[in-house]
Scaffold this motif. Structure first.
Motif, PDB file in Angstrom:
ATOM      1  N   PHE B 475       0.865  -1.181   0.000  1.00 46.26           N
ATOM      2  CA  PHE B 475       0.000   0.000   0.000  1.00 46.26           C
ATOM      3  C   PHE B 475       0.902   1.231   0.000  1.00 46.26           C
ATOM      4  O   PHE B 475       1.933   1.244   0.663  1.00 46.26           O
ATOM      5  N   VAL B 476       0.512   2.237  -0.771  1.00 46.31           N
ATOM      6  CA  VAL B 476       1.318   3.452  -0.794  1.00 46.31           C
ATOM      7  C   VAL B 476       0.597   4.558  -0.037  1.00 46.31           C
ATOM      8  O   VAL B 476      -0.514   4.936  -0.390  1.00 46.31           O
ATOM      9  N   ASN B 477       1.226   5.033   1.000  1.00 43.23           N
ATOM     10  CA  ASN B 477       0.665   6.152   1.752  1.00 43.23           C
ATOM     11  C   ASN B 477       1.016   7.442   1.017  1.00 43.23           C
ATOM     12  O   ASN B 477       2.138   7.905   1.053  1.00 43.23           O
ATOM     13  N   ARG B 478       0.021   7.994   0.313  1.00 44.85           N
ATOM     14  CA  ARG B 478       0.290   9.156  -0.539  1.00 44.85           C
ATOM     15  C   ARG B 478       0.720  10.373   0.263  1.00 44.85           C
ATOM     16  O   ARG B 478       1.321  11.293  -0.255  1.00 44.85           O
ATOM     17  N   ASP B 479       0.378  10.362   1.552  1.00 45.69           N
ATOM     18  CA  ASP B 479       0.774  11.481   2.407  1.00 45.69           C
ATOM     19  C   ASP B 479       2.289  11.642   2.445  1.00 45.69           C
ATOM     20  O   ASP B 479       2.802  12.722   2.680  1.00 45.69           O
ATOM     21  N   GLU B 480       3.004  10.527   2.216  1.00 42.52           N
ATOM     22  CA  GLU B 480       4.456  10.613   2.279  1.00 42.52           C
ATOM     23  C   GLU B 480       5.027  11.386   1.110  1.00 42.52           C
ATOM     24  O   GLU B 480       6.161  11.801   1.124  1.00 42.52           O
ATOM     25  N   ASN B 481       4.189  11.557   0.069  1.00 44.08           N
ATOM     26  CA  ASN B 481       4.709  12.211  -1.123  1.00 44.08           C
ATOM     27  C   ASN B 481       4.200  13.639  -1.311  1.00 44.08           C
ATOM     28  O   ASN B 481       4.423  14.241  -2.345  1.00 44.08           O
ATOM     29  N   ILE B 482       3.458  14.165  -0.325  1.00 44.58           N
ATOM     30  CA  ILE B 482       2.962  15.526  -0.535  1.00 44.58           C
ATOM     31  C   ILE B 482       4.105  16.518  -0.400  1.00 44.58           C
ATOM     32  O   ILE B 482       5.046  16.309   0.360  1.00 44.58           O
TER      33      ILE B 482
END
Lengths: 407, 522
Positions: B475-482
């Motif tokens: 699963f990719v936590n998109r928050d890590e890429n903001i």
């Protein structure tokens, strides 16, 4: 980054205390907005002794995530010391609040990404569940307790400010409406000497339309004569394929939310100019849920069933408050002609009369404008604060974990 | 997304037909009506073929043989006697006894053509008591189908398929199980690529899997003669639908002598199939009594599947029928991925025996009968390294003996008929390419977060033989890429302007209160 993440299961444990002695009566349920709310379930004839007791600072969650708006219902009990929840919920608590703070954990659960995670990790057939085992396997950054408090404090500062803005706005609305009624309905506006006009013997003349006396030098018009009520258009007729440049569609849903979001429809950027809505426009929903509001959700396209209210001759505060004055009457009319969706017609706008001084209405701007402008700026500020709030939630994933010191 | 205002497109033949036929349904139950309409379509089709062949015989100057049955059967055409021809039915369409005449026609066709044994509705029309005027209007409607108009288009096949799907949608929840939505069948065919050998479907419904396999071979220029078909179906009316469906397309198949329960009366006990495709009933309860089928050879080497749920019985039935290199692709409810008890024991063994090749979890709302998300399983009897020539293309399979491919397709698919989901052609290509790349050497397969993951046996043992894909797929936590910095900067400038404005507006507001004589002291 993720190397610093810790397994949540090492910090939480389930709590299963039943209401054996029927000592607790407050029954709550978890909403998809992630708060514990008074339950609307019918509990007549239900054995309340089997319900679970939840204490302050404990969590409750429902593991079923299918048919739940792609969200997980999970919440922290903050406003009661004790309450009951259905045995369908799992109640859990933090083992040691010196290592993990409950509000900090709740922030982690509030992230839209956590909803997505919970849906992704749910499995099952008819009921897809994010079970206790999966919740325990959740990984998150757990910095020092001081750092957690700091993060929670930042978040609460912003959240409280939003609440404060909303409270102030409620009061300002009340003030503006009280003033409007006192001056334009009861005719007790300040006279030359600054005293209330009517009860100090101000001159009155009989008016046919209103069937009552109005001040000398005042006149009466229907709402539709003081402002234009422009109905929106079916935005479906203006589709777009452009994912970068588009017009978010303003429907009743968005009016209630106060913003457009990812779930809002998207229309072409080239919609007719008159349907483009900006901050500060007065929007009036005339069917279904009847409301009037000062829009502060940024650029959008006006869909049908909504009026944009505007005027070249009357000040904004005047037609806004005048329409608002009639809103409860309109709601009554709409309820009365309910076939499918109650609504009002143009004739109702024509026949809703308001009065105003022929000269010098603009002199009153100095009383009303500051109020409506303040409401407007508070709303815009809240929108920005909401963005900051969401950003703070996202930022948790990147929280720098300090080197763990060996005690 | 705003919906595109679709241009008024001309209706397809299927749609037009469906609308007129559906108008004439009257008081007949939808589930009954399908047999009426599909039976008549079959008759019309068989008649058209017969007339065409008859003209051919005459054109060849062999007029004296026009009533020789062999002259028809050798060309895969059904021979029809006078009273079973469509022209005769249409001429009598307004008679009060038309229902009886239709029944007689169907009966005669079946009697004269052994391959149709048990395929046609028997005495159906007389029993139905359908309104005569409606029935004759329906005959007129079906009379408009030109089954020979366009050989390439397979009009009658298309109509039949379309009607099956429409009836399945009409019957909705809990019924309509005779039909597996097309995009699922397509996906299974594209994944397991049935080119030559024996195909088997243990719960074949109206035969959709077979039809699709044939279409698959067609579209990849294979030879339909290289395939033989075996199936079994429990419900007798559905069994008839399948027989008609296959007869219409000239596909010969062995569906067993009678409709029967696959577990209690296996029609193909000695079959070894190269390809198995199935969508068996989900979570069937009480499929055997506690003392039944305990030493059935199909469970040999495995626990006996529990009585409460037939999922694993279906799996083992298929496993027992796989040929040496056989592959099976089938649909089951998600519960089977993590079921406990005997389900766990059987699953563990299937995994340890290197049979499980791929597990694909599918989106919700794919079916018309239920909205649950389901799983597509692929079992492969030979996961060793080998070279295969499929339809003149060489494939180099790598050794995948201790690996399983997991795919999560819950977010794929496109809307269909408002409330359903289906796979688009792009989806199907994308999914099957991923799987085929994973199978082969020198292909650039890669794990993709939230989409696919190749797990080895060790990882699966660690998860105690759970086959739930999301336990393996990342699963990719998109928050890590903001980009926190950028976002904060733009908010900063907006906010500082606001706070400046606020100072001013606060002063003004305090003035208002003061002017009204209600000064606020802060």
């Amino acid at each position: 980054m993720r190397l610093n993440y810790k397994r949540l299961g090492d910090y939480i444990q389930t709590v299963n205390i039943r209401n054996k002695n029927l000592e607790v009566e407050t029954l709550l349920g978890v909403s998809i907005r992630k708060v514990l709310m008074p339950s609307i379930a019918n509990t007549i004839g239900t054995d309340m002794s089997r319900y679970k007791i939840i204490n302050k600072n404990q969590f409750a969650y429902s593991s079923v995530t299918s048919r739940n708006g792609d969200k997980i219902s999970i919440a922290l009990l903050e406003n009661h010391d004790k309450a009951l929840v259905s045995q369908a919920y799992t109640v859990f608590e933090i083992i040691d609040d010196k290592t993990l703070n409950a509000e900090y954990l709740m922030m982690w659960f509030r992230r839209p990404e956590f909803d997505r995670y919970a849906r992704f990790k749910s499995h099952g057939s008819a009921r897809e569940t994010f079970d206790w085992e999966e919740l325990q396997d959740t990984e998150l950054p757990i910095p020092s307790i001081e750092k957690q408090h700091e993060i929670v404090k930042e978040y609460n500062t912003v959240a409280n400010r939003i609440t404060l803005n909303e409270t102030i706005n409620k009061k300002l609305e009340d003030t503006a409406q009280a003033l409007y009624k006192n001056w334009f309905v009861d005719f007790e506006f300040p006279n030359e000497q600054g005293k209330s006009y009517k009860c100090n013997g101000g001159k009155m003349v009989f008016n046919e339309e209103l069937d009552l006396e109005i001040p000398l030098g005042w006149e009466v018009s229907g709402l539709s004569s003081i402002a234009s009520y422009l109905n929106g258009t079916a935005m479906q007729k203006h589709p777009t394929d452009n994912i970068k440049k588009y017009t978010p569609v303003l429907k009743i849903r968005e009016l209630n939310l106060g913003i457009t979001d990812d779930n809002s429809d998207k229309a072409s950027i080239d919609i007719p100019e008159k349907y483009k809505i900006y901050n500060g426009d007065i929007i009036f929903s005339w069917s279904g849920t009847l409301t009037i509001d000062i829009w502060s959700g940024g650029y959008a396209g006006l869909n049908q069933h909504l009026f944009k209210v505007f005027s070249n001759h009357f000040p904004k505060w005047y037609y806004y408050l005048s329409t608002k004055f009639y809103i409860s009457e309109f709601i009554r009319i709409a309820e009365g002609n309910k076939t499918s969706m109650g609504h009002i017609k143009r004739e109702h706008l024509d026949n809703s009369f308001v009065s105003y001084p022929i000269k010098g209405l603009n002199k009153l701007n100095l009383y009303f404008e500051p109020i409506t402008q303040k409401i407007e700026s508070n709303k815009i500020e809240s929108q920005i604060l909401k963005k900051i709030k969401n950003l703070l939630l996202s930022k948790m994933s990147k929280v720098a974990i300090e080197k763990e010191t060996v005690c | 997304m705003a919906k595109k205002a679709a241009p008024k497109k001309s209706k397809s033949i299927e749609e037009t037909l469906w609308e007129s036929a559906n108008k004439l349904r009257g008081t007949v139950e939808s589930s009954e009506y399908k047999h009426v309409v599909l039976g008549l379509i079959f008759l019309k089709f068989a008649s058209d073929k017969f007339q065409e062949r008859k003209q051919e015989i005459i054109a060849d100057g062999k007029e004296k043989f026009v009533d020789m049955v062999e002259f028809y059967t050798q060309k895969n055409v059904f021979y029809l006697t006078e009273e079973s021809r469509w022209s005769y039915i249409i001429n009598n369409a307004k008679q009060d006894d038309i229902a009886l005449k239709i029944d007689t026609a169907l009966y005669t066709v079946e009697k004269n053509n052994p391959s149709l044994k048990g395929a046609l509705p028997d005495n159906y029309f007389s029993r139905l008591n359908m309104d005569v005027s409606k029935l004759s209007a329906l005959l007129d409607t079906i009379n408009n189908i030109d089954t020979l108009k366009d050989k390439q288009q397979d009009i009658v096949g298309r109509v039949y398929e379309y009607f099956l799907s429409k009836f399945a949608i009409a019957e909705g929840k809990g019924k309509g199980e005779f039909y597996t939505p097309k995009s699922i069948v397509n996906l299974i065919a594209e994944l397991i690529e049935p080119y030559k050998g024996k195909i088997y479907d243990p719960a074949c419904g109206s035969g959709g899997m077979f039809v699709q396999s044939m279409k698959f071979i067609d579209s990849h220029n294979g030879n339909k003669k290289d395939i033989s078909i075996y199936g079994q179906e429990y419900t007798s009316t559905t069994y008839k639908l399948a027989k008609m469906n296959l007869a219409i397309r000239g596909i010969s198949a062995n569906l067993g002598g009678v409709p029967a329960d696959t577990f209690a009366k296996d029609q193909h006990p000695d079959l070894k199939a190269d390809y198995i495709m199935a969508n068996p009933p989900f979570n069937q309860k009480a499929w055997r009594a506690t003392d039944e089928l305990l030493d059935d050879p199909r469970w040999k080497g495995y626990d006996v599947p529990q009585t409460g749920n037939a999922n694993y019985a279906w799996i083992l039935n298929m496993v027992s029928k796989l040929s040496e290199n056989g592959v099976a692709g089938f649909i089951l409810a998600n519960g089977a991925l993590s079921g406990s008890g005997t389900e766990y024991e059987i699953r563990k063994k299937l995994i340890e025996n290197n049979l499980v090749e791929a597990i694909l979890i599918l989106p919700r709302n794919l079916f018309y009968t239920t909205d649950i998300s389901v799983t597509l399983w692929i079992l492969n009897n030979n996961k060793k390294e080998r070279q295969v020539n499929i339809n003149n293309i060489n494939k180099n399979y790598r050794n995948r003996e201790e690996e399983i491919l997991f795919m999560d397709l819950r977010q794929s698919g496109i809307p269909f008929e408002k409330k359903y989901t289906q796979f688009s052609d792009e989806n199907i290509t994308d999914i099957s390419e991923t799987y085929h790349k994973w199978q082969q050497t020198e292909a650039d397969y890669k794990d993709i977060p939230e989409f696919c993951y190749s797990a080895n046996l060790e990882e699966i043992r660690k998860k105690d033989y759970s086959l739930v894909p999301s336990k393996y797929i990342e699963f990719v936590n998109r928050d890590e890429n903001i980009n926190f910095e950028d976002k904060m900067k733009s908010l900063q400038s907006e906010f500082s302007q606001l706070l400046k404005d606020e100072e001013k507006s606060k002063t003004e507001l305090l003035n208002v209160f003061k002017n009204l004589g209600y000064e606020i002291k802060l």
